[in-house]
Write an enzyme that holds these catalytic residues in place. Structure first.
Site, PDB file in Angstrom:
ATOM      1  N   ARG A   1       8.612 -13.218  -1.734  1.00 49.48           N
ATOM      2  CA  ARG A   1       9.169 -12.439  -2.841  1.00 49.48           C
ATOM      3  C   ARG A   1      10.605 -12.918  -2.971  1.00 49.48           C
ATOM      4  O   ARG A   1      11.236 -13.277  -1.984  1.00 49.48           O
ATOM      5  CB  ARG A   1       9.131 -10.954  -2.538  1.00 49.48           C
ATOM      6  CG  ARG A   1       7.764 -10.520  -2.047  1.00 49.48           C
ATOM      7  CD  ARG A   1       7.205  -9.359  -2.822  1.00 49.48           C
ATOM      8  NE  ARG A   1       5.942  -8.932  -2.228  1.00 49.48           N
ATOM      9  CZ  ARG A   1       4.753  -9.033  -2.821  1.00 49.48           C
ATOM     10  NH1 ARG A   1       4.652  -9.538  -4.029  1.00 49.48           N
ATOM     11  NH2 ARG A   1       3.664  -8.622  -2.231  1.00 49.48           N
ATOM     12  N   CYS A   2      11.105 -12.952  -4.196  1.00 43.74           N
ATOM     13  CA  CYS A   2      12.430 -13.532  -4.380  1.00 43.74           C
ATOM     14  C   CYS A   2      13.254 -12.678  -5.331  1.00 43.74           C
ATOM     15  O   CYS A   2      12.949 -12.577  -6.525  1.00 43.74           O
ATOM     16  CB  CYS A   2      12.279 -14.953  -4.914  1.00 43.74           C
ATOM     17  SG  CYS A   2      13.804 -15.666  -5.522  1.00 43.74           S
TER      18      CYS A   2
ATOM     19  N   SER B   1       4.613 -12.402 -10.506  1.00 50.25           N
ATOM     20  CA  SER B   1       4.965 -13.824 -10.494  1.00 50.25           C
ATOM     21  C   SER B   1       4.777 -14.456 -11.869  1.00 50.25           C
ATOM     22  O   SER B   1       5.585 -15.271 -12.310  1.00 50.25           O
ATOM     23  CB  SER B   1       4.092 -14.575  -9.496  1.00 50.25           C
ATOM     24  OG  SER B   1       4.118 -13.919  -8.255  1.00 50.25           O
TER      25      SER B   1
ATOM     26  N   ASP C   1      -6.586  -8.235  -4.911  1.00 57.83           N
ATOM     27  CA  ASP C   1      -6.893  -6.941  -5.536  1.00 57.83           C
ATOM     28  C   ASP C   1      -7.762  -7.023  -6.785  1.00 57.83           C
ATOM     29  O   ASP C   1      -8.285  -6.030  -7.237  1.00 57.83           O
ATOM     30  CB  ASP C   1      -5.594  -6.225  -5.940  1.00 57.83           C
ATOM     31  CG  ASP C   1      -4.790  -5.808  -4.724  1.00 57.83           C
ATOM     32  OD1 ASP C   1      -5.397  -5.725  -3.638  1.00 57.83           O
ATOM     33  OD2 ASP C   1      -3.586  -5.571  -4.859  1.00 57.83           O
TER      34      ASP C   1
ATOM     35  N   ARG D   1     -14.171   8.810  12.105  1.00 54.10           N
ATOM     36  CA  ARG D   1     -13.183   7.783  12.463  1.00 54.10           C
ATOM     37  C   ARG D   1     -12.555   7.188  11.211  1.00 54.10           C
ATOM     38  O   ARG D   1     -13.257   6.971  10.222  1.00 54.10           O
ATOM     39  CB  ARG D   1     -13.846   6.622  13.226  1.00 54.10           C
ATOM     40  CG  ARG D   1     -14.670   7.035  14.408  1.00 54.10           C
ATOM     41  CD  ARG D   1     -13.780   7.525  15.530  1.00 54.10           C
ATOM     42  NE  ARG D   1     -14.511   8.383  16.444  1.00 54.10           N
ATOM     43  CZ  ARG D   1     -14.966   7.986  17.635  1.00 54.10           C
ATOM     44  NH1 ARG D   1     -14.755   6.760  18.037  1.00 54.10           N
ATOM     45  NH2 ARG D   1     -15.613   8.829  18.405  1.00 54.10           N
TER      46      ARG D   1
ATOM     47  N   GLY E   1     -33.149 -26.774  -1.272  1.00 49.01           N
ATOM     48  CA  GLY E   1     -33.038 -26.677  -2.723  1.00 49.01           C
ATOM     49  C   GLY E   1     -34.177 -27.344  -3.466  1.00 49.01           C
ATOM     50  O   GLY E   1     -34.184 -27.365  -4.688  1.00 49.01           O
TER      51      GLY E   1
HETATM   52  P1  ADP Z   1       2.843 -10.518  -7.561  1.00 49.85           P
HETATM   53  O1  ADP Z   1       3.056 -11.847  -8.187  1.00 49.85           O
HETATM   54  O2  ADP Z   1       1.815 -10.596  -6.476  1.00 49.85           O
HETATM   55  O3  ADP Z   1       2.605  -9.450  -8.571  1.00 49.85           O
HETATM   56  P2  ADP Z   1       5.598  -9.590  -7.209  1.00 49.85           P
HETATM   57  O4  ADP Z   1       5.494  -8.595  -8.282  1.00 49.85           O
HETATM   58  O5  ADP Z   1       6.274  -9.204  -5.961  1.00 49.85           O
HETATM   59  O6  ADP Z   1       4.164 -10.141  -6.754  1.00 49.85           O
HETATM   60  O7  ADP Z   1       6.336 -10.854  -7.806  1.00 49.85           O
HETATM   61  C1  ADP Z   1       6.581 -11.982  -7.025  1.00 49.85           C
HETATM   62  C2  ADP Z   1       7.889 -12.613  -7.418  1.00 49.85           C
HETATM   63  O8  ADP Z   1       7.867 -12.972  -8.788  1.00 49.85           O
HETATM   64  C3  ADP Z   1       9.074 -11.696  -7.281  1.00 49.85           C
HETATM   65  O9  ADP Z   1       9.563 -11.656  -5.974  1.00 49.85           O
HETATM   66  C4  ADP Z   1      10.055 -12.342  -8.223  1.00 49.85           C
HETATM   67  O10 ADP Z   1      10.683 -13.438  -7.629  1.00 49.85           O
HETATM   68  C5  ADP Z   1       9.177 -12.841  -9.341  1.00 49.85           C
HETATM   69  N1  ADP Z   1       9.165 -11.844 -10.421  1.00 49.85           N
HETATM   70  C6  ADP Z   1       8.391 -10.762 -10.553  1.00 49.85           C
HETATM   71  N2  ADP Z   1       8.686 -10.067 -11.664  1.00 49.85           N
HETATM   72  C7  ADP Z   1       9.710 -10.725 -12.258  1.00 49.85           C
HETATM   73  C8  ADP Z   1      10.475 -10.527 -13.442  1.00 49.85           C
HETATM   74  N3  ADP Z   1      10.257  -9.490 -14.256  1.00 49.85           N
HETATM   75  N4  ADP Z   1      11.428 -11.432 -13.718  1.00 49.85           N
HETATM   76  C9  ADP Z   1      11.646 -12.486 -12.939  1.00 49.85           C
HETATM   77  N5  ADP Z   1      10.975 -12.715 -11.814  1.00 49.85           N
HETATM   78  C10 ADP Z   1      10.016 -11.872 -11.469  1.00 49.85           C
END
Ligand code: ADP
Ligand code: ADP
Length: 842
Positions: free
Chosen positions: A98-99, A131, A176, A302, A636
């Site tokens: 994540r960034c 992403s 998911d 459980r 097959g």
């Molecule tokens: P996923 O792709 O599995 O939905 P995330 O929502 O955490 O996972 O998004 C992954 C990465 O994509 C984020 O950490 C970010 O770097 C980038 N990202 C997500 N949403 C945005 C956004 N609205 N604008 C720019 N970058 C985004």
């Protein structure tokens, strides 16, 4: 088989061929972002290899957007070998993160600078909706970012002009399956495998104790995994975010559990999605459910929370094939993109690759969340798409028996019969047919031992409870025979009369199809056969005309895929460890982690587990490998589906099939290809051979030829997979496919019977004898009489087989020069919130 391949004939279309596309001068960046998922590696591999194949440069962008922002050693050119041996590895070798930086314009500015320096203007993003949203924003801002960089003197105006547009293609990697517009996201099927493995394991232990299991699966916002697992294991109750239980559910659930106990059911399974909520949007937790069951019913209960296990393990055959197809498609989409085309997502609709506008999908995905937040749950389910809705309806129908007073009486009797060889998923199909039939007011009759048993009067009424727990069972509980009805027509007609059978559902393979034709032909003589008859295809060979898929083929594919990797790992260690020189055919059952079938004896499983674990440990210490080529024979009949798709999923170098004739020159060029390959760092090969691909080029012949020609360069091992391909626990795909297709077939029977209700109508027209199959995006009922034209009876295959067009794909990914039709999709389409009336194919 290779370089001198001729292109497949374009079928009266204007499809572009690969030759018309060139990636020369293009640079493609590939990254995986967000949560990881199995199959991402297969997608990366396909992008890299397809990119290189068309002459483009492909760059790995490590650690998702973070690597793009940081640049430097995070962006590295990929070569052919850098994606070797990753097909079977879960997660992503290029890392995912994540960034936060990328969410700001400043971060994206840095990222743009890094890409422009390398001339990367095509981006392939594998991730979830977050992403992909990020990628879309990046693309929209691109020219502005470049101008700013030029103003700051970071790049030249020439560079701004040359790289003025960014093309973006997304692939959805997410366990998911939460992305609107796509039937299956990469990783979902493998996650289902993990869940079902756990359920199967619980089932085997629970036979000795009466227990209730509360199983929590992933899905904070999407209930797909929970729903489909519930469907695949016949769970007692399921909690989903999109479809919260009605007020008073606590009591309803307890009543249901105690009813099931009263029927001597020893095990109750409750599946809970991580994000389950009630109608007031309050979370429903596993602990809360356990508390409820313990205090209200006093059952031993459980809780099992699956967590990251679901992301782990090797990707399933389905995911590998899906990701490989989508990866190739993504590169084609990038090459075809113009500044005007919007960013798109490549995905699968039914069995067809499609391109959809990225932002439309993202917006619709966000709509679902909004609907849930606003407690518009009906809308949420609909927005998830037709596949989800169909799953939910099917689950409800099969899990909950209506009180007798609420079931209409149709006065109809319907027979269900299994014909041909056993195929995994057949029992799920019978269960679904019986329960749907009962809920529509029919009396259901089980026919034992195929048409032969039918003739002998082995037919008995079957009830709702009789088919409890059948979904996960391999083989055929009803018993199945290959015998055709032709010589027993009198007797079968007599049985139909005795039991007043008003309609027939036949579950089986090519024999079932032939049988149906014989019954149709006998209508003039025997009016008993003038009833609606429908067959659903169930055979590992996948050779039934009228359907892209048959029940059982997916399970067999997994066996083949697993078999190869297991053999490989074992053989690598054989030289240093003589104790591994045991019969290798035992391996697949362990590696696939399926519940072993009765073919395996107690002890050998444990023994193999030890071997496999030891292998893993030795592998970690990186011992030397040896040059080796495996030749594996698959089942097959004349149908090459298993060999071809197994080849695609396992990354084979060649797959010999009957449908594509080959000669000694092909064999020779394959050997040369492998000899070349041994000079690289990838010192292993895999060749699949369908059992009937050639009368004379037998598995032994090919083995000997390869051994002789490869002398001093590589050595060979051969293995005949044989009947284990039919055995084992059915895969999640087969269980669900079997369940849904069969439920649909019963609905068809009901509607036919309703048409004739009270009129004593005879069904004489051809459209009352059908095969129900998947064709591209649809479930289709096709009259057998019409399918006759499309059948090669001598070789027992359809004249046209959809998967043949994936053949070049396998070859491209194995580094052969081929020509092929560019793609299925080619045109961008719009996302449909709700599909047509037809339920989803998959
Ligand atoms: P996923 O792709 O599995 O939905 P995330 O929502 O955490 O996972 O998004 C992954 C990465 O994509 C984020 O950490 C970010 O770097 C980038 N990202 C997500 N949403 C945005 C956004 N609205 N604008 C720019 N970058 C985004
Ligand atoms: P499966 O595991 O295949 O789904 P189950 O044995 O769990 O089969 O049955 C599912 C549901 O069917 C149960 O919730 C139960 O309410 C209902 N059911 C089963 N048998 C009967 C029966 N004989 N009468 C009424 N309801 C039944």
């Amino acid at each position: 088989m290779d370089g001198h391949d001729s292109p497949p004939t374009p079928k009266g279309s204007l499809r572009k061929f690969l030759e018309q596309l060139s990636g020369a001068g293009k640079a493609i960046g590939v990254l995986t972002s967000g949560g990881d998922a199995q199959g991402m590696n297969a997608a990366v591999r396909a992008v890299v290899r397809m990119g290189i194949y068309v002459g483009a440069k492909v760059y790995f962008i490590y650690e998702g957007y973070q690597g793009m922002v940081d640049g430097g050693s995070n962006i590295v050119e990929a070569d052919w070998e850098s994606v070797s041996s990753i097909l079977q590895v879960g997660g992503t070798i290029i890392g995912s993160a994540r960034c936060q930086d990328f969410r700001s314009r400043e971060g994206r500015l840095k990222a743009a600078c890094n890409l422009v320096q390398l001339g990367i203007t095509s981006l392939c993003v594998i991730g979830g909706d977050g992403s992909l949203t990020g990628a879309h924003i990046f693309r929209t801002e691109w020219s502005g970012l470049l101008e700013e960089l030029a103003r700051d003197g970071k790049i030249s105006t020439e560079q701004v002009q040359k790289h003025g547009h960014l093309n973006v293609v997304g692939m959805v990697g997410s366990i998911d399956n939460d992305f609107c517009g796509t039937d299956m996201t990469i990783g979902t099927d493998s996650a289902l495998h993990r869940i079902i493995e756990v359920v199967d394991a619980i089932m085997t232990t629970a036979q000795s104790h009466q227990r209730t299991f509360v199983l929590e699966v992933m899905g904070r916002h999407c209930g797909y995994l929970a729903l489909v697992s519930a469907l695949a294991c016949g769970a007692d109750w399921v909690f989903l975010p999109e479809s919260p239980p009605e007020e008073g559910w606590q009591e309803n659930m307890c009543v249901k559990l105690s009813e099931n106990r009263a029927r001597k059911k020893r095990l109750n399974i409750i599946i809970v999605a991580e994000g389950a909520i009630d109608t007031q949007n309050k979370p429903i937790t596993s602990e809360q459910i356990k508390e409820l069951v313990v205090t209200q019913l006093g059952y031993d209960t459980r809780v099992t929370i699956l967590g990251h296990v679901q992301r782990g393990g090797t990707p399933s055959a389905f995911d590998r094939i899906l990701a490989s197809r989508m990866g190739v498609e993504a590169v084609v989409a990038l090459l075809e993109a113009t500044p005007e085309t919007p960013a798109c997502v490549v995905s699968l609709s039914g069995n067809q690759a499609v391109r959809l506008p990225l932002m439309e999908c993202v917006q619709m995905t966000q709509e679902v969340q909004k609907a849930m937040d606003e407690r518009r749950f009906k809308d949420a389910v609909q927005l998830r798409g037709r596949s989800f809705e169909n799953n939910l309806n099917t689950y409800k129908r099969l899990a909950i028996k209506l009180p007798d007073s609420e079931i209409p009486n149709s006065n109809c009797n319907v027979g269900v019969v299994n014909v041909g060889a056993p195929a995994a998923g057949m029992n799920a199909a019978v269960r679904a047919a019986v329960r749907v039939g009962i809920s529509e007011g029919h009396r259901m009759f089980a026919v034992y031992d195929g048409f032969e048993g039918f003739a002998k009067g082995q037919i008995k009424e079957i009830g709702w409870g009789d088919v409890g727990g059948w979904t996960g069972q391999g083989g055929s509980i009803l018993g199945t025979k290959r015998t055709l009805p032709g010589k027993y027509l009198e007797d079968i007609a007599a049985q139909m009369r005795t039991h007043s059978i008003n309609a027939l559902l036949i579950i089986g393979g090519f024999e079932a199809y032939l049988g149906l034709l014989e019954l149709l032909a006998a209508r003039e003589k025997h009016e008993e056969f003038c009833v609606p008859m429908v067959m659903v295809p169930a055979t590992v060979s996948n050779n039934v005309p009228g359907s892209d898929f048959s029940i059982g083929a997916d399970t067999a594919l997994n066996t083949i895929t697993d078999a190869f990797w297991s053999l490989l790992e074992l053989s690598k260690e054989r030289d240093s460890h003589p104790e591994f020189c045991i019969p290798v055919c035992m391996v697949p059952a362990t590696i696939s982690n399926n519940v072993p079938g009765t073919d395996l004896s107690i002890g050998c499983d444990t023994c193999l587990n030890v071997i496999v674990e030891t292998c893993d440990r030795i592998k970690q210490s990186a011992s030397g490998t040896k040059r080796r080529v495996f030749i594996i024979e698959t089942m097959g009949g004349f149908c090459g589906y298993l060999a071809n798709m197994g080849g695609l999923a396992a990354g084979a170098d060649a797959a010999y099939i009957f449908e594509e004739p080959f000669d000694i020159r092909d064999l020779q060029s394959n050997v040369e290809h492998l000899t070349e390959k041994m000079k690289t760092s990838i010192q292993r090969g895999l060749v699949l051979r369908n059992e009937n691909c050639s009368e004379n080029y037998t598995t032994d012949f090919i083995y000997q030829l390869y051994s002789e020609e490869g002398k001093g360069v590589f050595d060979c091992r051969k293995n005949v997979l044989g009947h284990m391909q039919q055995g084992g626990a059915p895969s999640p795909f087969d269980r669900n496919f079997g369940t849904k297709i069969s439920a649909r077939a019963m609905q068809w029977i009901s509607s036919k019977l309703r048409e004739s209700a009270g009129k004593g109508k005879k069904f004489l027209s051809d459209d009352s004898v059908c095969v129900l199959g998947i064709s591209k995006r649809k479930l289709l009922f096709q009259p057998v009489a019409e399918l006759k034209k499309e059948t090669d009876f001598e070789h027992r295959i359809p004249k046209e087989q959809w998967w043949l067009k994936l053949r070049p794909l396998m070859k491209i990914l194995a580094k052969y020069k081929v020509s092929f039709e560019v793609s299925d999709a080619s045109q961008l389409e719009s996302v449909q919130p709700r599909g047509p009336e037809e339920p989803a194919a998959i």
